[in-house]
Design a protein around this motif. Structure first.
Motif, PDB file in Angstrom:
ATOM      1  N   GLY A 152       0.827  -1.189   0.000  1.00  0.00           N
ATOM      2  CA  GLY A 152       0.000   0.000   0.000  1.00  0.00           C
ATOM      3  C   GLY A 152       0.870   1.251   0.000  1.00  0.00           C
ATOM      4  N   PRO A 153       0.271   2.424  -0.063  1.00  0.00           N
ATOM      5  CA  PRO A 153       1.038   3.666  -0.225  1.00  0.00           C
ATOM      6  C   PRO A 153       1.698   4.220   1.034  1.00  0.00           C
ATOM      7  CG  PRO A 153      -1.305   4.141  -0.194  1.00  0.00           C
ATOM      8  CD  PRO A 153      -1.175   2.638  -0.177  1.00  0.00           C
ATOM      9  N   PHE A 154       1.298   3.739   2.224  1.00  0.00           N
ATOM     10  CA  PHE A 154       1.822   4.305   3.472  1.00  0.00           C
ATOM     11  C   PHE A 154       2.941   3.420   4.033  1.00  0.00           C
ATOM     12  CE2 PHE A 154      -2.530   5.816   2.969  1.00  0.00           C
ATOM     13  CZ  PHE A 154      -2.356   7.190   3.107  1.00  0.00           C
ATOM     14  N   LYS A 155       4.158   3.700   3.587  1.00  0.00           N
ATOM     15  CA  LYS A 155       5.313   2.878   3.948  1.00  0.00           C
ATOM     16  C   LYS A 155       5.863   3.256   5.317  1.00  0.00           C
ATOM     17  CE  LYS A 155       5.070   0.873  -0.063  1.00  0.00           C
ATOM     18  NZ  LYS A 155       4.418  -0.458  -0.152  1.00  0.00           N
ATOM     19  N   PRO A 156       6.426   2.296   6.042  1.00  0.00           N
ATOM     20  CA  PRO A 156       6.859   2.560   7.431  1.00  0.00           C
ATOM     21  C   PRO A 156       8.079   3.459   7.559  1.00  0.00           C
ATOM     22  CG  PRO A 156       7.502   0.352   6.753  1.00  0.00           C
ATOM     23  CD  PRO A 156       6.614   0.887   5.662  1.00  0.00           C
ATOM     24  N   TRP A 157       8.802   3.687   6.477  1.00  0.00           N
ATOM     25  CA  TRP A 157       9.925   4.624   6.540  1.00  0.00           C
ATOM     26  C   TRP A 157       9.469   6.053   6.252  1.00  0.00           C
ATOM     27  CZ3 TRP A 157       9.553   0.442   3.198  1.00  0.00           C
ATOM     28  CH2 TRP A 157       9.237   0.732   1.865  1.00  0.00           C
ATOM     29  N   ASN A 158       8.209   6.195   5.832  1.00  0.00           N
ATOM     30  CA  ASN A 158       7.637   7.517   5.598  1.00  0.00           C
ATOM     31  C   ASN A 158       6.670   7.876   6.721  1.00  0.00           C
ATOM     32  OD1 ASN A 158       8.993   8.066   3.185  1.00  0.00           O
ATOM     33  ND2 ASN A 158       7.470   6.992   1.960  1.00  0.00           N
ATOM     34  N   TYR A 159       6.019   9.015   6.587  1.00  0.00           N
ATOM     35  CA  TYR A 159       5.040   9.444   7.583  1.00  0.00           C
ATOM     36  C   TYR A 159       3.856  10.058   6.843  1.00  0.00           C
ATOM     37  CZ  TYR A 159       2.888  11.836  11.518  1.00  0.00           C
ATOM     38  OH  TYR A 159       1.993  12.263  12.466  1.00  0.00           O
ATOM     39  N   PRO A 160       2.609   9.725   7.250  1.00  0.00           N
ATOM     40  CA  PRO A 160       2.253   8.833   8.351  1.00  0.00           C
ATOM     41  C   PRO A 160       2.292   7.369   7.938  1.00  0.00           C
ATOM     42  CG  PRO A 160       0.265   9.718   7.351  1.00  0.00           C
ATOM     43  CD  PRO A 160       1.428  10.363   6.628  1.00  0.00           C
ATOM     44  N   ALA A 161       2.347   6.485   8.917  1.00  0.00           N
ATOM     45  CA  ALA A 161       2.324   5.040   8.692  1.00  0.00           C
ATOM     46  C   ALA A 161       1.958   4.365  10.011  1.00  0.00           C
ATOM     47  CB  ALA A 161       3.675   4.544   8.203  1.00  0.00           C
ATOM     48  N   VAL A 162       1.471   3.142   9.914  1.00  0.00           N
ATOM     49  CA  VAL A 162       1.107   2.407  11.132  1.00  0.00           C
ATOM     50  C   VAL A 162       2.167   1.368  11.461  1.00  0.00           C
ATOM     51  CG1 VAL A 162      -1.365   2.752  10.773  1.00  0.00           C
ATOM     52  CG2 VAL A 162      -0.266   0.684   9.885  1.00  0.00           C
ATOM     53  N   SER A 222       5.018   1.496  12.530  1.00  0.00           N
ATOM     54  CA  SER A 222       6.354   1.760  11.997  1.00  0.00           C
ATOM     55  C   SER A 222       7.450   1.378  12.981  1.00  0.00           C
ATOM     56  CB  SER A 222       6.491   3.236  11.609  1.00  0.00           C
ATOM     57  OG  SER A 222       6.185   4.081  12.693  1.00  0.00           O
ATOM     58  N   ASP A 223       7.113   1.282  14.273  1.00  0.00           N
ATOM     59  CA  ASP A 223       8.111   0.872  15.268  1.00  0.00           C
ATOM     60  C   ASP A 223       8.584  -0.557  15.016  1.00  0.00           C
ATOM     61  OD1 ASP A 223       5.372   0.264  16.005  1.00  0.00           O
ATOM     62  OD2 ASP A 223       6.175  -0.537  17.894  1.00  0.00           O
ATOM     63  N   LEU A 224       7.675  -1.412  14.517  1.00  0.00           N
ATOM     64  CA  LEU A 224       8.033  -2.799  14.236  1.00  0.00           C
ATOM     65  C   LEU A 224       8.977  -2.897  13.043  1.00  0.00           C
ATOM     66  CD1 LEU A 224       4.589  -4.579  14.750  1.00  0.00           C
ATOM     67  CD2 LEU A 224       6.514  -4.430  16.348  1.00  0.00           C
ATOM     68  N   TRP A 225       8.896  -1.930  12.156  1.00  0.00           N
ATOM     69  CA  TRP A 225       9.818  -1.875  11.020  1.00  0.00           C
ATOM     70  C   TRP A 225      11.133  -1.220  11.422  1.00  0.00           C
ATOM     71  CZ3 TRP A 225      12.424   1.982   8.495  1.00  0.00           C
ATOM     72  CH2 TRP A 225      13.002   1.649   7.258  1.00  0.00           C
ATOM     73  N   GLU A 226      11.043  -0.141  12.181  1.00  0.00           N
ATOM     74  CA  GLU A 226      12.230   0.668  12.458  1.00  0.00           C
ATOM     75  C   GLU A 226      13.250  -0.052  13.331  1.00  0.00           C
ATOM     76  OE1 GLU A 226      13.207   5.236  13.909  1.00  0.00           O
ATOM     77  OE2 GLU A 226      11.160   4.653  13.364  1.00  0.00           O
ATOM     78  N   ARG A 227      12.820  -1.026  14.113  1.00  0.00           N
ATOM     79  CA  ARG A 227      13.777  -1.745  14.959  1.00  0.00           C
ATOM     80  C   ARG A 227      14.813  -2.513  14.133  1.00  0.00           C
ATOM     81  NH1 ARG A 227      10.140  -6.184  18.098  1.00  0.00           N
ATOM     82  NH2 ARG A 227       9.124  -4.217  18.673  1.00  0.00           N
ATOM     83  N   TRP A 228      14.507  -2.726  12.838  1.00  0.00           N
ATOM     84  CA  TRP A 228      15.435  -3.454  11.968  1.00  0.00           C
ATOM     85  C   TRP A 228      16.155  -2.534  10.992  1.00  0.00           C
ATOM     86  CZ3 TRP A 228      16.056  -7.801  14.212  1.00  0.00           C
ATOM     87  CH2 TRP A 228      14.982  -8.410  14.872  1.00  0.00           C
ATOM     88  N   PHE A 229      15.812  -1.269  11.030  1.00  0.00           N
ATOM     89  CA  PHE A 229      16.422  -0.310  10.114  1.00  0.00           C
ATOM     90  C   PHE A 229      17.875  -0.032  10.485  1.00  0.00           C
ATOM     91  CE2 PHE A 229      17.310   4.310   9.350  1.00  0.00           C
ATOM     92  CZ  PHE A 229      17.505   4.206   7.974  1.00  0.00           C
ATOM     93  N   ILE A 230      18.729  -0.017   9.481  1.00  0.00           N
ATOM     94  CA  ILE A 230      20.145   0.323   9.642  1.00  0.00           C
ATOM     95  C   ILE A 230      20.392   1.610   8.858  1.00  0.00           C
ATOM     96  CG2 ILE A 230      22.514  -0.382   9.173  1.00  0.00           C
ATOM     97  CD1 ILE A 230      21.590  -3.279   9.350  1.00  0.00           C
ATOM     98  N   PRO A 231      20.855   2.672   9.520  1.00  0.00           N
ATOM     99  CA  PRO A 231      21.078   3.941   8.814  1.00  0.00           C
ATOM    100  C   PRO A 231      22.006   3.779   7.618  1.00  0.00           C
ATOM    101  CG  PRO A 231      21.156   4.282  11.186  1.00  0.00           C
ATOM    102  CD  PRO A 231      21.105   2.791  10.977  1.00  0.00           C
ATOM    103  N   ASP A 232      21.687   4.515   6.584  1.00  0.00           N
ATOM    104  CA  ASP A 232      22.462   4.479   5.343  1.00  0.00           C
ATOM    105  C   ASP A 232      23.793   5.212   5.555  1.00  0.00           C
ATOM    106  OD1 ASP A 232      23.489   4.646   2.803  1.00  0.00           O
ATOM    107  OD2 ASP A 232      21.784   5.737   1.936  1.00  0.00           O
ATOM    108  N   VAL A 256      11.488   9.472   7.216  1.00  0.00           N
ATOM    109  CA  VAL A 256      10.643  10.665   7.276  1.00  0.00           C
ATOM    110  C   VAL A 256       9.809  10.557   8.543  1.00  0.00           C
ATOM    111  CG1 VAL A 256       8.830  12.006   6.158  1.00  0.00           C
ATOM    112  CG2 VAL A 256      10.583  10.857   4.761  1.00  0.00           C
ATOM    113  N   ARG A 257      10.032  11.464   9.476  1.00  0.00           N
ATOM    114  CA  ARG A 257       9.323  11.456  10.742  1.00  0.00           C
ATOM    115  C   ARG A 257       8.761  12.860  11.010  1.00  0.00           C
ATOM    116  NH1 ARG A 257       9.131   6.953   9.633  1.00  0.00           N
ATOM    117  NH2 ARG A 257      10.014   5.153  10.720  1.00  0.00           N
ATOM    118  N   PRO A 258       7.780  12.967  11.920  1.00  0.00           N
ATOM    119  CA  PRO A 258       7.140  14.266  12.157  1.00  0.00           C
ATOM    120  C   PRO A 258       8.113  15.395  12.477  1.00  0.00           C
ATOM    121  CG  PRO A 258       5.940  12.529  13.284  1.00  0.00           C
ATOM    122  CD  PRO A 258       7.188  11.890  12.743  1.00  0.00           C
ATOM    123  N   ASP A 259       9.221  15.072  13.152  1.00  0.00           N
ATOM    124  CA  ASP A 259      10.173  16.107  13.532  1.00  0.00           C
ATOM    125  C   ASP A 259      11.358  16.208  12.573  1.00  0.00           C
ATOM    126  OD1 ASP A 259      11.176  13.658  14.137  1.00  0.00           O
ATOM    127  OD2 ASP A 259      11.947  14.174  16.123  1.00  0.00           O
TER     128      ASP A 259
END
Length: 344
Positions: free
Chosen positions: A308-318, A320-330, A338-341
Motif C-alpha cells: 500500500g502507499p503508506f510505507k513505514p519509513w515515511n510518515y504517516p504510517a502504522v 512503523s516501530d516494528l519496522w524501524e527496529r530493523w532499520f540500519i542507517p544508510d 521521514v518522521r514528524p520532527d
C-alpha cells in the motif's frame, strides 16, 4: 514526465542484452568462494533494491539475518546505477556478515509490455517485474523465496522455505481470504480481496478467462517458487503475454487495487498455486495511516508486509516501530526516515 523517465531508464539499459548479469567485475570478485551460495542447506532469498528505497531492502535483510541460524543467501536485484550504493550499504554496516550476490536487471525486457500510468508511478518501477523473470536470474537454486522490499520477517525464514510446493505447482502464495484476524482491517480500509478488484470484467479478454470475479485473490509480494516447474510451465512467457495484452487493451491498471504487477500473476496462477501459512504473510499494513492490528496479533505474525502507499519509513504510517527496529542507517546518507520532527 513519467514517459520520459521510463524511456530514459530503458535507453540506459539498451546496450545490455541479458536480463540479469553480475553487477561488475568487482561484484564478481567479491562474491567469492566464501560467499558462494552453494545449493545444500541454504535458504536463497531474492529481493530487489531500488535506489530510492535501498534502506527498506536493508531493513528486510537485517530482519531475516537476525532471526535465523540458517545459512541464508541473498540475491539482491537492482539496476546498474544502484550497485555501488548497495555494496557500500552492506560493507560499511553490520550487514557485512551476510552472504549475497548483486544481480542487475535489464529493464529493456519490459519494452512494449508496461503502459505508463500516472496514478501510482511507483508501481511501474522496472524492479516490480523482477518476480516475473526468476528463471532468467543468475541463481543456482531450484527453489527460492521472493520478498518485496516493504516486509519485515519476525519468524525464522527457514520455516517459510520449508513450505512444500505441491506437485505440479510453480509457487506458493498467501490468499487474501485466509486469515480471520485481517478481515476487520480489510473491511475498514476497503481493500479488495477478490479478482473483481484487480481485473476489468467489462473487457472481453477478461470474461473469456472464465474466472469468477468473486474468487479470492492472493498477494505476490511474498512467495516460494519452484524454479523447475516455473520453467516447465513457461510461467514467464505466460506473464509476458498478459503484460502485452494489457499494453494493447488496458485490461487492468495501477488505479485498481494491485497495480500492474499483480494482475498477470493472478491470471496465470489462478487455481494453480499452493497456499502459504497465513502468518507468513500478514499484510495491508500500508493501506491506511489509521487502521491498526492488535499488538498481540502482530507478535504472532512471522512476516509483516506494508503493501500500500503508506510505507513505514515515511510518515504517516502504522506500526512503523516494528519496522524501524530493523532499520540500519544508510552510511551514504542518501536514504533517511521521514518522521514528524524531520525535514524529509
Amino acid at each position: 514526465m513519467l514517459c520520459l523517465l521510463l524511456r530514459s531508464t530503458l535507453l540506459r539499459a539498451s546496450s545490455r542484452l541479458s536480463i540479469t548479469q553480475k553487477a561488475s567485475e568487482r561484484t564478481q570478485a567479491q562474491a567469492s568462494a566464501v560467499r558462494s551460495p552453494g545449493t545444500d542447506n541454504v535458504v536463497p532469498v531474492i529481493i530487489c533494491a531500488s535506489e530510492e528505497r535501498v534502506g527498506a531492502t536493508m531493513a528486510t535483510i537485517n530482519s531475516i539475518f537476525s532471526n535465523t541460524d540458517a545459512s541464508v543467501f541473498f540475491y539482491i536485484v537492482t539496476l546498474r546505477d544502484t550497485v555501488r550504493l548497495i555494496r557500500q550499504y552492506i560493507e560499511k554496516t553490520t550487514l557485512r556478515h551476510i552472504r549475497y550476490k548483486i544481480l542487475e536487471f535489464n529493464p529493456m525486457v519490459l519494452r512494449g509490455k508496461v503502459r505508463p500510468d500516472t496514478s501510482r508511478p511507483d508501481l511501474l518501477h522496472p524492479l516490480n517485474f523482477v518476480r516475473f523473470y526468476l528463471p532468467q536470474l543468475d541463481i543456482s537454486h531450484k527453489k527460492v523465496i521472493y520478498l518485496d522490499d516493504d516486509v519485515i520477517v519476525q519468524g525464522d525464514i527457514k520455516h517459510l522455505f520449508q513450505t512444500k510446493v505441491k506437485q505440479g505447482h510453480a509457487a506458493a502464495f498467501a490468499t487474501d481470504c485466509d486469515l480471520p484476524s485481517t478481515h476487520e482491517m480489510v473491511h475498514s480500509i476497503g481493500m479488495q480481496t477478490t479478482y473483481m478488484g484487480f481485473l476489468d470484467y467489462r473487457k472481453q479478454e477478461v470474461k473469456d478467462l472464465g474466472i469468477d470475479p468473486r474468487d479470492c485473490s492472493f498477494n505476490p509480494g511474498v512467495f516460494v517458487a519452484d524454479i523447475s516447474q516455473w520453467k516447465k510451465q513457461k510461467i514467464t512467457k505466460q506473464l509476458e503475454k498478459w503484460m502485452e495484452e494489457n499494453f494493447k487493451q488496458n485490461i487492468y491498471s495501477s488505479a485498481m487495487a494491485g497495480g500492474v504487477a499483480t494482475p498477470p500473476m493472478l491470471i496465470v496462477f489462478h487455481d494453480k498455486y499452493t497456499t502459504l501459512d497465513p502468518l507468513w504473510h500478514v499484510r495491508h499494513l500500508g493501506w491506511s495511516p489509521d487502521a491498526h492490528y492488535s499488538e498481540s496479533f502482530l507478535q504472532e505474525a512471522h512476516l509483516l508486509h506494508w503493501n500500500g502507499p503508506f510505507k513505514p519509513w515515511n510518515y504517516p504510517a502504522v506500526h512503523s516501530d516494528l519496522w524501524e527496529r530493523w532499520f540500519i542507517p544508510d552510511p551514504s546518507g542518501k536514504f533517511s526516515l521521514v518522521r514528524p520532527d524531520s525535514d524529509g
